[in-house]
Design a protein around this motif. Structure first.
Motif, short mmCIF file in Angstrom:
data_model
loop_
_atom_site.label_atom_id
_atom_site.label_comp_id
_atom_site.label_asym_id
_atom_site.label_seq_id
_atom_site.Cartn_x
_atom_site.Cartn_y
_atom_site.Cartn_z
N UNK A 13 6.13 -12.05 -29.19
CA UNK A 13 7.33 -12.80 -28.81
C UNK A 13 8.53 -11.89 -28.52
N UNK A 14 8.64 -10.77 -29.22
CA UNK A 14 9.78 -9.88 -29.05
C UNK A 14 9.54 -8.76 -28.04
N UNK A 15 8.32 -8.60 -27.57
CA UNK A 15 7.98 -7.49 -26.67
C UNK A 15 7.24 -8.04 -25.44
N UNK A 16 8.00 -8.51 -24.48
CA UNK A 16 7.42 -9.13 -23.29
C UNK A 16 7.59 -8.29 -22.03
N UNK A 17 8.54 -7.35 -22.02
CA UNK A 17 8.80 -6.57 -20.81
C UNK A 17 7.68 -5.55 -20.58
N UNK A 18 7.33 -5.38 -19.33
CA UNK A 18 6.29 -4.41 -18.94
C UNK A 18 6.86 -3.00 -18.97
N UNK A 19 5.97 -2.02 -19.07
CA UNK A 19 6.39 -0.62 -19.02
C UNK A 19 7.17 -0.38 -17.73
N UNK A 20 8.12 0.51 -17.77
CA UNK A 20 9.00 0.87 -16.66
C UNK A 20 10.06 -0.19 -16.37
N UNK A 21 10.08 -1.28 -17.13
CA UNK A 21 11.14 -2.29 -17.04
C UNK A 21 12.31 -1.79 -17.89
N UNK A 22 13.53 -2.02 -17.45
CA UNK A 22 14.69 -1.55 -18.22
C UNK A 22 14.79 -2.23 -19.59
N UNK A 23 14.14 -3.37 -19.77
CA UNK A 23 14.15 -4.08 -21.05
C UNK A 23 12.96 -3.73 -21.94
N UNK A 24 12.13 -2.78 -21.50
CA UNK A 24 10.94 -2.42 -22.26
C UNK A 24 11.30 -1.86 -23.62
#
Length: 63
Positions: free
Chosen positions: A24-35
């Motif tokens: 739930x807290x880790x949804x951003x993909x690698x290389x995304x600024x929200x990762x």
């Protein structure tokens, strides 16, 4: 996935695999600024690598 690891594999045998880490807290993909790396998976990843080495060493000793 695409990385430069393929160049290493041209020189030495190996493999590339992905270890899922989304929750739930880790949804951003690698290389995304929200990762944000999910530190909770570190024991699982370390255990996987240890078991791979143990199997390889066990198979080498059986030969």
């Amino acid at each position: 996935g695409s990385e430069d690891f393929c160049y290493m594999l041209e020189q030495r045998p190996g493999c590339y695999f992905l270890l899922g880490q989304a929750d739930d807290a880790h949804q951003a993909a690698a290389h995304d600024t929200n990762y944000d790396f999910n530190d909770a998976i570190l024991p699982m990843g370390a255990s996987l690598l240890v078991r791979l080495v143990e199997r390889r060493l066990s198979a080498a000793g059986a030969s």
